[in-house]
Design an enzyme around this catalytic site. Structure first.
Site, PDB file in Angstrom:
ATOM      1  CB  ALA A 113      -5.486 -42.192  12.318  1.00 54.88           C
ATOM      2  CE1 TYR A 125     -13.765 -53.313   4.372  1.00 52.49           C
ATOM      3  CE2 TYR A 125     -15.499 -53.022   2.886  1.00 52.49           C
ATOM      4  CZ  TYR A 125     -14.992 -52.561   3.070  1.00 52.49           C
ATOM      5  OH  TYR A 125     -15.113 -51.069   3.809  1.00 52.49           O
ATOM      6  N   GLY A 164      -9.851 -41.293   7.918  1.00 53.06           N
ATOM      7  CA  GLY A 164      -9.435 -41.399   9.688  1.00 53.06           C
ATOM      8  C   GLY A 164      -8.673 -40.016   9.676  1.00 53.06           C
TER       9      GLY A 164
END
Length: 265
Positions: free
Chosen positions: A10, A154, A15
């Site tokens: 975050a 990824y 986020g």
């Protein structure tokens, strides 16, 4: 009604933008980050009623510490947003020999979710950050036996989190809902800027869909589903997520790695 919501990763990007939206609505936010100073700045930027939790999700021991810290302060968690992610990193291999993309993007959120499920009500939600970039999972790479390039690792890690979203949801017919979301391709996050060298699109696109996924009625019956924000609706993930044998192979690999490293269920 206000909710208690944990957002991992975050400190910036989607986020942080999601935290700002949710704080403005009065929800209780539990903000996670790796860097204490950045996390404090993020909490200030988000405003509202928030707590901060420091943990490095590339270390599975930190996942357990994070879960214990949250459980010590909260008997109830309405929403978990597994947002933290890694693409480009100078140190792609952890001390345990795992690829950090697999660990942070799929293994750590699985371990954290399992640990926090006892705090979540039947109508709670787990929102997992997937991606349009999904490719077949090499389970040997997931286990740290083979090293992959950045995009390979990824995209495979994002299919892995999409797979365990479906599989965990199927094991929890009474809830909470577990939902995979592609928040939008090439948004203006640090990951996109560092990995692709482009500015990216408005982060608000991703923050808005995460807020909707966490709270809106349209996602109430969506456990196990995949929402593709590039297309603006629910759709099919990569075909391997729908293949029972391949999904089982990935789940076995995930559980084997976590068991090997002594992670609690």
């Amino acid at each position: 009604m206000t909710k208690t919501i944990l957002i991992t990763g975050a400190t910036d990007g989607i986020g942080l933008e999601t935290a700002k939206l949710l704080a403005a609505e009065g929800h209780k936010l539990l903000l996670h980050g790796r860097n204490p100073e950045k996390l404090a700045r993020a909490a200030e930027a988000a405003g509202g009623d928030s707590e901060t939790y420091v943990a490095d999700l590339s270390r599975l021991a930190d996942v357990e510490v994070l879960a214990q810290a949250i459980g010590a302060k909260h008997a109830h968690l309405d929403v978990l947003i597994n947002n933290a992610g890694v693409y480009k990193t100078p140190n792609p291999v952890t001390p345990e020999g795992l690829d950090v993309r697999f660990l942070v993007n799929s293994l750590a959120p699985f371990a954290l979710t399992r640990r926090l499920l006892p705090l979540m009500p039947a109508d709670g939600r787990v929102i997992n950050l997937s991606s349009a970039a999904q490719s077949p999972v090499n389970t040997r790479a997931l286990a740290g036996e083979v090293q992959l390039g950045e995009m390979e690792a990824y995209s495979q890690s994002k299919l892995a989190i999409t797979i365990w979203t479906r599989e965990l949801a199927a094991s929890l017919p009474d809830g909470p809902a577990i939902i995979a979301v592609n928040p939008g391709s090439l948004l203006a996050s640090k990951m996109v800027q560092e990995g692709f060298g482009i500015a990216g699109s408005d982060l608000g696109i991703g923050a808005d869909i995460l807020r909707r996924a966490a709270l809106s009625d349209e996602f109430a019956g969506a456990s196990g589903k995949y929402f593709d924000n590039d297309r603006g609706g629910f759709g099919a993930p990569h075909r391997d997520a729908l293949d029972e044998a391949k999904a089982r192979e990935v789940m076995t690999a995930i559980n084997d790695v976590l068991e090997r490293l002594g992670v609690k269920g």
